[in-house]
Design an enzyme around this catalytic site. Sequence first.
Site, PDB file in Angstrom:
ATOM      1  N   HIS A 312      -9.838 -19.665 -28.712  1.00 52.69           N
ATOM      2  CA  HIS A 312     -10.096 -19.544 -30.155  1.00 52.69           C
ATOM      3  C   HIS A 312     -10.831 -20.785 -30.623  1.00 52.69           C
ATOM      4  CE1 HIS A 312      -9.463 -18.865 -34.439  1.00 52.69           C
ATOM      5  NE2 HIS A 312      -9.188 -17.622 -34.112  1.00 52.69           N
ATOM      6  N   ASP A 370      -5.890 -10.981 -30.336  1.00 49.57           N
ATOM      7  CA  ASP A 370      -6.395  -9.762 -29.691  1.00 49.57           C
ATOM      8  C   ASP A 370      -5.745  -9.473 -28.352  1.00 49.57           C
ATOM      9  OD1 ASP A 370      -9.283 -10.974 -31.137  1.00 49.57           O
ATOM     10  OD2 ASP A 370      -8.380  -9.057 -31.664  1.00 49.57           O
TER      11      ASP A 370
HETATM   12  C1  SDX Z   1     -11.121 -13.525 -33.197  1.00 51.14           C
HETATM   13  O1  SDX Z   1     -12.675 -17.386 -35.879  1.00 51.14           O
HETATM   14  C2  SDX Z   1     -11.642 -16.612 -36.094  1.00 51.14           C
HETATM   15  O2  SDX Z   1     -10.747 -16.914 -36.848  1.00 51.14           O
HETATM   16  C3  SDX Z   1     -11.664 -15.282 -35.324  1.00 51.14           C
HETATM   17  C4  SDX Z   1     -10.383 -14.439 -35.411  1.00 51.14           C
HETATM   18  C5  SDX Z   1     -10.139 -13.915 -36.813  1.00 51.14           C
HETATM   19  O3  SDX Z   1      -8.985 -13.590 -37.120  1.00 51.14           O
HETATM   20  O4  SDX Z   1     -11.146 -13.737 -37.569  1.00 51.14           O
HETATM   21  O5  SDX Z   1      -9.263 -15.218 -34.987  1.00 51.14           O
HETATM   22  C6  SDX Z   1     -10.474 -13.204 -34.502  1.00 51.14           C
HETATM   23  O6  SDX Z   1     -12.318 -13.398 -33.088  1.00 51.14           O
HETATM   24  C7  SDX Z   1     -10.265 -14.087 -32.073  1.00 51.14           C
HETATM   25  C8  SDX Z   1     -11.109 -14.439 -30.804  1.00 51.14           C
HETATM   26  C9  SDX Z   1     -11.360 -13.146 -30.033  1.00 51.14           C
HETATM   27  N1  SDX Z   1     -12.335 -13.394 -28.929  1.00 51.14           N
HETATM   28  C10 SDX Z   1     -11.947 -13.377 -27.644  1.00 51.14           C
HETATM   29  O7  SDX Z   1     -10.781 -13.278 -27.262  1.00 51.14           O
HETATM   30  C11 SDX Z   1     -13.135 -13.461 -26.662  1.00 51.14           C
HETATM   31  C12 SDX Z   1     -12.786 -14.469 -25.564  1.00 51.14           C
HETATM   32  N2  SDX Z   1     -12.758 -15.786 -26.184  1.00 51.14           N
HETATM   33  C13 SDX Z   1     -13.981 -16.573 -26.126  1.00 51.14           C
HETATM   34  O8  SDX Z   1     -15.168 -15.857 -26.177  1.00 51.14           O
HETATM   35  C14 SDX Z   1     -13.890 -17.845 -26.967  1.00 51.14           C
HETATM   36  O9  SDX Z   1     -12.665 -18.394 -26.726  1.00 51.14           O
HETATM   37  C15 SDX Z   1     -14.109 -17.754 -28.463  1.00 51.14           C
HETATM   38  C16 SDX Z   1     -15.385 -17.097 -28.812  1.00 51.14           C
HETATM   39  C17 SDX Z   1     -12.985 -17.031 -29.116  1.00 51.14           C
HETATM   40  C18 SDX Z   1     -14.118 -19.181 -29.010  1.00 51.14           C
HETATM   41  O10 SDX Z   1     -15.181 -19.800 -28.416  1.00 51.14           O
HETATM   42  P1  SDX Z   1     -15.577 -21.321 -28.838  1.00 51.14           P
HETATM   43  O11 SDX Z   1     -14.633 -21.933 -29.751  1.00 51.14           O
HETATM   44  O12 SDX Z   1     -17.014 -21.312 -29.238  1.00 51.14           O
HETATM   45  O13 SDX Z   1     -15.328 -22.077 -27.525  1.00 51.14           O
HETATM   46  P2  SDX Z   1     -16.375 -22.163 -26.396  1.00 51.14           P
HETATM   47  O14 SDX Z   1     -17.034 -20.829 -26.200  1.00 51.14           O
HETATM   48  O15 SDX Z   1     -17.229 -23.343 -26.653  1.00 51.14           O
HETATM   49  O16 SDX Z   1     -15.411 -22.399 -25.158  1.00 51.14           O
HETATM   50  C19 SDX Z   1     -14.947 -23.694 -24.880  1.00 51.14           C
HETATM   51  C20 SDX Z   1     -14.801 -23.714 -23.369  1.00 51.14           C
HETATM   52  C21 SDX Z   1     -16.050 -23.208 -22.651  1.00 51.14           C
HETATM   53  O17 SDX Z   1     -16.096 -23.867 -21.392  1.00 51.14           O
HETATM   54  P3  SDX Z   1     -17.123 -25.119 -21.278  1.00 51.14           P
HETATM   55  O18 SDX Z   1     -18.497 -24.646 -21.742  1.00 51.14           O
HETATM   56  O19 SDX Z   1     -16.549 -26.195 -22.161  1.00 51.14           O
HETATM   57  O20 SDX Z   1     -17.109 -25.463 -19.799  1.00 51.14           O
HETATM   58  O21 SDX Z   1     -13.735 -22.827 -22.986  1.00 51.14           O
HETATM   59  C22 SDX Z   1     -14.276 -21.774 -22.192  1.00 51.14           C
HETATM   60  C23 SDX Z   1     -15.773 -21.750 -22.397  1.00 51.14           C
HETATM   61  O22 SDX Z   1     -16.432 -21.285 -21.233  1.00 51.14           O
HETATM   62  N3  SDX Z   1     -13.654 -20.545 -22.667  1.00 51.14           N
HETATM   63  C24 SDX Z   1     -13.162 -19.584 -21.884  1.00 51.14           C
HETATM   64  C25 SDX Z   1     -12.652 -18.625 -22.765  1.00 51.14           C
HETATM   65  N4  SDX Z   1     -12.857 -19.022 -24.031  1.00 51.14           N
HETATM   66  C26 SDX Z   1     -13.481 -20.206 -23.963  1.00 51.14           C
HETATM   67  N5  SDX Z   1     -13.116 -19.456 -20.546  1.00 51.14           N
HETATM   68  C27 SDX Z   1     -12.539 -18.322 -20.070  1.00 51.14           C
HETATM   69  N6  SDX Z   1     -12.017 -17.332 -20.856  1.00 51.14           N
HETATM   70  C28 SDX Z   1     -12.063 -17.472 -22.207  1.00 51.14           C
HETATM   71  N7  SDX Z   1     -11.541 -16.529 -22.974  1.00 51.14           N
END
Ligand code: SDX
Length: 435
Positions: A312, A370
Site C-alpha cells: 500500500h 483487497d
Molecule cells: C487500494 O491509495 C489508496 O488508499 C488505495 C486503496 C483505497 O482504499 O483507495 O487503499 C485501495 O488500491 C489498495 C491497493 C490495492 N493494490 C494491490 O494490492 C496491487 C498490489 N500492490 C502494489 O501494486 C503496490 O503495493 C501498490 C500499488 C498498492 C502501492 O505501490 P507503491 O506505494 O507505489 O509502492 P511501489 O510500487 O513503489 O513498491 C515499493 C516496492 C517496489 O519494489 P522496489 O522498486 O522498491 O524494488 O515494493 C514492491 C515494489 O516492487 N512491491 C511489491 C508489491 N507492492 C509493492 N512487490 C511484490 N508484491 C507487491 N504487492
Amino acid sequence: MNQSKAVPAGSATLVYENKSFELPVLAGTEGPKVVDIRKLYGEADLFTYDPGFTSTASCESDITFIDGDRGILLYRGYSIDELAEHSNFLEVCYLLLYGKLPNKQQMLGFDRAITRHTMVHEQLASFFHGFRRDAHPMAIMCGVVGALSAFYHDSTDINDPRQREIASHRLIAKIPTIAAMAYKYSTGQPFVYPLNNLGYTDNFLRMTFAVPAEEYRVNPVMSKALDTVFILHADHEQNASTSTVRLAGSSGANPFACIAAGIACLWGPAHGGANEAALKMLEEIGTVDRIPEFVRRAKDPNDNFRLMGFGHRVYKNYDPRAKAMQVQCHAVLDELGIHDEPLLKVAMELERIALQDEYFVQKKLYPNIDFYSGITLRALGFPTSMFTALFALARTVGWIAQWMEMIEDPQQKIGRPRQLYTGATPLDYVPLDRR
Ligand code: SDX
C-alpha cells in the site's frame, strides 16, 4: 470546508543559487505538517517534483485521516474498527457527507431521502442493452453512471448547495441500483426494482439476487457482512480515484461525470481492481504447496508479477481494514458452513509466509483491504467480475463527500500540475524534400 483550518507552524528555508527562500510550514490536527510551496515558482522559478504524489498534500481535508505507520483509519474522527463494529453503511454515508453522526431524526430523514432516489430513469435501462452480455460490470458502471449526466446535467447547478446535496443523494441512492442492474444484465435475468421498505444493503442484495419467479429473503448475516464491507471501502483520503474525482470536479464538471471518472480510475488492478486480481491470483496459486513459487516471482525484480492484495502506498503497517475484512470473511464462511474453503487456506498461508519473508518485511508489504475481500464477496455469491463494482458502490459516498469538500473549499481552483520537461529544445522545421 468553508475556510482553511491549517495553523502556521514556522517555516522551512530553501537555499538555492546563493538565495534563500522562506517557505511557510502549516499544521493540521493530525499527521505530517506541510511546506506551503504555493509561492515557490513565483519567487524562485522552481517547481517541486513528485511523480505519483508520494510526498504531496493536494488539498486540506476534514474527512478521512490515515496513519500508515500506526495502521490508523478515521472517518471524521471515528476509527474504522468502531464504525465497522457499531455503525451501518447508511449512517457512515451521513457521517462522511455531513461530518457528524446523525441523531435519530436526522437518520430517519436521510434514510427517507436516499430511499426515494433509488429508482433510475426508465430510459437508463436502455443504456445497458448497448453492451454485450459479457461486458465487464466496471465498463457498464463507467458508461451508465456517466450517462446520468444526460439525465441531470441541466438540473445540477453545482454552485447551489441544495442541488449539490440532491446530486449526492441521487448518486448514493442509485449506485446500488445500477450495480445490481449491471449484474442482472450479465446474467440475462430481468432487472429488479428497489423496494422502499428495505434497508440500503438489503435492497441491493434483493435487486442483485432476487428473481421474479420466487420470493427472495435477505440473509441478515450476509447483509450485515456486506454492509460492513461497504463501510470498510467508503473512503480513504486522497487515493488515486478520489484524486481523479477532485481533479475532474475542479474544472466544474457535473458530479455524475466526476464519479464516472473515479470509477474508471478505480478499475485499475493497482487500485480497486486488486480485489478481483487478488482472487484470481489465489485461484492461480490453487494450493498451499505452490505458494513459494509465487512468492519467488513477486520478489524477482525481472518479473512484473506482484502479490495482489499486498502492499500500500500509505500503510507501511497492517491495513486496519484487512483485519476487519478477515473477520467478515470468517463470519460469512461460518454462516455458510464452509470450513475448508481452499482459497482461504491459501490466503492465510500466503500471508503467514510473506509476513516472515525478509523482502516483504523490508519493503513493509502487508495485506491490504483487497486481500480478503475477494474470498468474502465470492462466498456472498458475487462473481469475481463484480468485486470492483462493489468497491465502486461503497466508495461513491467517499468520492462525493470529497467532491463536495473540494467545491466548497475557498482555496479550490482548477487542478493543473506542471512538469519537468526533458524533450527537444527548439528546432527549425525542415521541409519534406530535405529530410
Ligand atoms: C487500494 O491509495 C489508496 O488508499 C488505495 C486503496 C483505497 O482504499 O483507495 O487503499 C485501495 O488500491 C489498495 C491497493 C490495492 N493494490 C494491490 O494490492 C496491487 C498490489 N500492490 C502494489 O501494486 C503496490 O503495493 C501498490 C500499488 C498498492 C502501492 O505501490 P507503491 O506505494 O507505489 O509502492 P511501489 O510500487 O513503489 O513498491 C515499493 C516496492 C517496489 O519494489 P522496489 O522498486 O522498491 O524494488 O515494493 C514492491 C515494489 O516492487 N512491491 C511489491 C508489491 N507492492 C509493492 N512487490 C511484490 N508484491 C507487491 N504487492
